[in-house]
Design a protein around this motif. Structure first.
Motif, mmCIF file in Angstrom:
data_model
loop_
_atom_site.group_PDB
_atom_site.id
_atom_site.type_symbol
_atom_site.label_atom_id
_atom_site.label_comp_id
_atom_site.label_asym_id
_atom_site.label_seq_id
_atom_site.Cartn_x
_atom_site.Cartn_y
_atom_site.Cartn_z
ATOM 1 N N ALA A 183 0.814 -1.221 0.000
ATOM 2 C CA ALA A 183 0.000 0.000 0.000
ATOM 3 C C ALA A 183 0.847 1.271 0.000
ATOM 4 C CB ALA A 183 -0.924 0.003 1.219
ATOM 5 N N MET A 184 2.168 1.142 0.113
ATOM 6 C CA MET A 184 3.030 2.309 0.277
ATOM 7 C C MET A 184 2.893 3.341 -0.846
ATOM 8 S SD MET A 184 4.962 3.696 2.452
ATOM 9 C CE MET A 184 5.317 2.321 3.555
ATOM 10 N N PRO A 185 2.802 2.961 -2.134
ATOM 11 C CA PRO A 185 2.620 3.998 -3.169
ATOM 12 C C PRO A 185 1.362 4.832 -2.957
ATOM 13 C CG PRO A 185 3.309 1.931 -4.174
ATOM 14 C CD PRO A 185 3.012 1.633 -2.731
ATOM 15 N N THR A 186 0.263 4.172 -2.593
ATOM 16 C CA THR A 186 -0.978 4.906 -2.328
ATOM 17 C C THR A 186 -0.836 5.792 -1.092
ATOM 18 O OG1 THR A 186 -2.240 3.076 -3.271
ATOM 19 C CG2 THR A 186 -3.454 4.672 -1.960
ATOM 20 N N MET A 187 -0.177 5.281 -0.071
ATOM 21 C CA MET A 187 0.043 6.067 1.150
ATOM 22 C C MET A 187 0.910 7.279 0.850
ATOM 23 S SD MET A 187 0.632 2.862 3.775
ATOM 24 C CE MET A 187 1.126 3.870 5.170
ATOM 25 N N MET A 188 1.921 7.115 0.003
ATOM 26 C CA MET A 188 2.785 8.247 -0.359
ATOM 27 C C MET A 188 2.020 9.297 -1.158
ATOM 28 S SD MET A 188 5.690 8.130 1.020
ATOM 29 C CE MET A 188 6.305 9.533 0.084
ATOM 30 N N ALA A 189 1.051 8.847 -1.963
ATOM 31 C CA ALA A 189 0.207 9.806 -2.675
ATOM 32 C C ALA A 189 -0.590 10.644 -1.682
ATOM 33 C CB ALA A 189 -0.737 9.070 -3.627
ATOM 34 N N GLY A 190 -1.041 10.016 -0.585
ATOM 35 C CA GLY A 190 -1.729 10.770 0.463
ATOM 36 C C GLY A 190 -0.814 11.758 1.150
ATOM 37 N N VAL A 191 0.431 11.353 1.396
ATOM 38 C CA VAL A 191 1.406 12.260 2.006
ATOM 39 C C VAL A 191 1.664 13.453 1.084
ATOM 40 C CG1 VAL A 191 3.808 12.497 2.767
ATOM 41 C CG2 VAL A 191 2.488 10.461 3.397
ATOM 42 N N ASN A 192 1.743 13.176 -0.222
ATOM 43 C CA ASN A 192 1.942 14.257 -1.192
ATOM 44 C C ASN A 192 0.794 15.265 -1.126
ATOM 45 O OD1 ASN A 192 1.267 15.223 -4.219
ATOM 46 N ND2 ASN A 192 3.466 15.071 -3.968
ATOM 47 N N GLN A 193 -0.441 14.770 -1.041
ATOM 48 C CA GLN A 193 -1.592 15.671 -0.928
ATOM 49 C C GLN A 193 -1.547 16.456 0.382
ATOM 50 O OE1 GLN A 193 -5.374 13.738 -1.659
ATOM 51 N NE2 GLN A 193 -4.505 12.473 -3.268
ATOM 52 N N THR A 194 -1.102 15.808 1.456
ATOM 53 C CA THR A 194 -0.984 16.491 2.741
ATOM 54 C C THR A 194 0.019 17.632 2.655
ATOM 55 O OG1 THR A 194 -1.632 14.558 4.058
ATOM 56 C CG2 THR A 194 -0.246 16.192 5.146
ATOM 57 N N ILE A 195 1.140 17.408 1.974
ATOM 58 C CA ILE A 195 2.145 18.459 1.805
ATOM 59 C C ILE A 195 1.566 19.639 1.032
ATOM 60 C CG2 ILE A 195 4.346 19.038 0.709
ATOM 61 C CD1 ILE A 195 5.265 16.183 1.323
ATOM 62 N N MET A 196 0.834 19.343 -0.046
ATOM 63 C CA MET A 196 0.256 20.417 -0.848
ATOM 64 C C MET A 196 -0.796 21.201 -0.047
ATOM 65 S SD MET A 196 1.866 20.370 -3.686
ATOM 66 C CE MET A 196 3.301 19.854 -2.728
ATOM 67 N N LEU A 197 -1.609 20.501 0.751
ATOM 68 C CA LEU A 197 -2.591 21.202 1.572
ATOM 69 C C LEU A 197 -1.911 22.037 2.654
ATOM 70 C CD1 LEU A 197 -5.383 18.485 2.016
ATOM 71 C CD2 LEU A 197 -5.500 20.586 0.670
ATOM 72 N N SER A 198 -0.793 21.535 3.182
ATOM 73 C CA SER A 198 -0.034 22.310 4.169
ATOM 74 C C SER A 198 0.471 23.608 3.554
ATOM 75 C CB SER A 198 1.148 21.487 4.695
ATOM 76 O OG SER A 198 0.709 20.340 5.380
ATOM 77 N N LEU A 199 0.945 23.521 2.324
ATOM 78 C CA LEU A 199 1.408 24.730 1.638
ATOM 79 C C LEU A 199 0.269 25.711 1.394
ATOM 80 C CD1 LEU A 199 3.968 23.203 -0.862
ATOM 81 C CD2 LEU A 199 4.386 25.220 0.535
ATOM 82 N N SER A 200 -0.921 25.161 1.102
ATOM 83 C CA SER A 200 -2.062 26.051 0.871
ATOM 84 C C SER A 200 -2.489 26.781 2.139
ATOM 85 C CB SER A 200 -3.244 25.254 0.315
ATOM 86 O OG SER A 200 -3.812 24.418 1.301
ATOM 87 N N MET A 201 -2.093 26.259 3.308
ATOM 88 C CA MET A 201 -2.450 26.883 4.586
ATOM 89 C C MET A 201 -1.435 27.922 5.037
ATOM 90 S SD MET A 201 -5.264 26.152 6.220
ATOM 91 C CE MET A 201 -4.853 26.378 7.964
ATOM 92 N N VAL A 202 -0.314 28.035 4.340
ATOM 93 C CA VAL A 202 0.750 28.936 4.784
ATOM 94 C C VAL A 202 0.260 30.374 4.871
ATOM 95 C CG1 VAL A 202 2.951 29.956 4.098
ATOM 96 C CG2 VAL A 202 2.656 27.478 4.015
ATOM 97 N N VAL A 203 -0.436 30.838 3.836
ATOM 98 C CA VAL A 203 -0.930 32.220 3.834
ATOM 99 C C VAL A 203 -2.011 32.393 4.886
ATOM 100 C CG1 VAL A 203 -2.037 34.019 2.469
ATOM 101 C CG2 VAL A 203 -0.358 32.504 1.399
ATOM 102 N N THR A 204 -2.910 31.403 5.004
ATOM 103 C CA THR A 204 -3.975 31.481 6.001
ATOM 104 C C THR A 204 -3.401 31.539 7.416
ATOM 105 O OG1 THR A 204 -5.419 30.194 4.534
ATOM 106 C CG2 THR A 204 -6.068 30.367 6.832
ATOM 107 N N ALA A 205 -2.366 30.729 7.676
ATOM 108 C CA ALA A 205 -1.752 30.714 9.004
ATOM 109 C C ALA A 205 -1.104 32.045 9.348
ATOM 110 C CB ALA A 205 -0.716 29.588 9.083
ATOM 111 N N SER A 206 -0.704 32.797 8.334
ATOM 112 C CA SER A 206 -0.081 34.097 8.601
ATOM 113 C C SER A 206 -1.063 35.076 9.234
ATOM 114 C CB SER A 206 0.475 34.685 7.299
ATOM 115 O OG SER A 206 -0.578 35.044 6.407
#
Length: 283
Positions: free
Chosen positions: A211-234
Motif C-alpha cells: 500500500a506504500m505507493p498509495t500512502m505516499m500519494a496521500g502524504v503528497n496531498q498532505t504536503i500540498m494542503l499544508s502549503l495552501s495553509m501557509v498564507v492562512t496561518a499568517s
C-alpha cells in the motif's frame, strides 16, 4: 414575530461554553503543547539554518538540490538549485526556513497521527463508518474557522498555524492509508493467513509495503494542503512566506506579493517532485 416553527438551537452558545470549559480546565495542557511545538519549530529552523554558520543558505541549498537529484532526477535537482538560489537572491531565505519548518512539523504530525488511524480504519468497517464523516467535516470546513479555536487555545504565532494546518491537511493521509491497505489483493492476504501470520505481521510484511505507493500519494496531498495553509496561518501571526503575501495584500504591493507567491510556488514544486520521486521508487 419569528417565522421559525421551532426555537433556534443555541449551538453558538453551546460551542462557546465548551471552549470556555476547555480553556479554564485544560489551560496548562494547552500551554505545554504550545511550548513543545514552539521549541520543536525553533529547533528545526535552527537546524535548517545549519546552526547559523556563515554560508548556511548555500549549504542547505546544495543539500536539498542533491536530495532532489538523487530522488527525482537531475532535472528536478537543477530546478531546485536554481529556484532556491532565486529565493535567496530575492532575500526571502529566513521566511523560507520558517515556511519549511511549519510544513515539515505539520506533515510529520499528520503522518504520525493519520497513518495509525488509517490502518485502524482499514481493519474495521465500523471504525471507517465513524471516522469518514469526521474527515469529511475536517476537509469541508473553511480553513479560517480552524484558526479561531487555535488562537484561543494556543495564542498568536507559529503554534496555532501548525495546529490549524495539521487539522486541515491530515485527512488525505488517513484516507489514502485506509484505501491503500484495503486495495491489497485478497489472495495475498489469504496466503499470509495460510502461513499463520498475525495481524501485525500481515500488516507489516504484506499490506503496508504493497500500500506504500498509495500512502505516499496521500502524504503528497498532505504536503500540498499544508502549503495552501501557509498564507492562512499568517493571519494568526505564523511567520514565513505567507506573511509576505499577506502583507502585500494589506499594503497593496503587487511586486512584493508576486515575489512571495513565486517563492511559495518554487517550494511547492520542489516538495511535490521529491515526494513523487519517492513514490515512484516505492512503486
Amino acid at each position: 414575530m419569528s417565522d421559525q416553527l421551532f426555537p433556534k438551537l443555541p449551538l453558538k452558545e453551546w460551542i462557546e461554553t465548551f471552549v470556555k470549559f476547555l480553556t479554564d480546565n485544560l489551560g496548562v495542557i494547552f500551554d505545554g503543547i504550545s511550548s513543545g511545538i514552539k521549541s520543536v519549530t525553533d529547533g528545526l529552523v535552527w537546524l535548517l539554518s545549519i546552526g547559523d554558520i556563515p554560508g548556511s543558505p548555500y549549504i542547505l541549498l546544495a543539500i536539498i538540490s542533491l536530495i532532489a537529484w538523487r530522488v527525482a532526477g537531475w532535472k528536478t535537482g537543477l530546478f531546485s538549485l536554481i529556484g532556491l538560489a532565486l529565493i535567496n537572491n530575492l532575500g526571502y531565505w529566513s521566511e523560507t526556513l520558517d515556511t519549511l519548518s511549519l510544513i515539515i512539523i505539520s506533515v510529520l504530525f499528520s503522518i504520525i497521527i493519520g497513518v495509525p488511524i488509517g490502518i485502524w480504519m482499514s481493519q474495521k468497517d465500523s471504525v471507517q463508518s465513524i471516522i469518514t464523516p469526521i474527515l469529511d467535516f475536517m476537509q469541508t470546513m473553511p480553513a479560517f474557522v480552524y484558526l479561531i479555536p487555535s488562537v484561543v487555545f494556543f495564542g498568536i504565532g507559529m503554534v496555532p498555524g501548525v495546529i490549524a494546518t495539521i487539522i486541515f491537511s491530515m485527512p488525505p493521509t488517513v484516507r489514502m492509508t485506509n484505501l491503500g491497505i484495503r486495495q491489497v489483493d485478497g489472495e495475498l492476504i489469504e496466503a499470509a493467513n495460510a502461513f499463520g501470520s498475525t495481524t501485525a505481521q500481515r500488516l507489516g510484511k504484506v499490506q503496508i509495503p504493497l500500500a506504500m505507493p498509495t500512502m505516499m500519494a496521500g502524504v503528497n496531498q498532505t504536503i500540498m494542503l499544508s502549503l495552501s495553509m501557509v498564507v492562512t496561518a499568517s493571519l494568526v501571526g505564523a511567520p514565513g512566506l505567507g506573511e509576505i503575501v499577506y502583507r502585500s495584500v494589506t499594503q497593496i504591493k503587487i511586486g512584493l506579493g508576486f515575489e512571495g507567491g513565486l517563492a511559495l510556488v518554487i517550494i511547492a514544486m520542489i516538495l511535490d517532485r521529491i515526494t513523487q520521486g519517492v513514490n515512484k521508487k516505492q512503486a
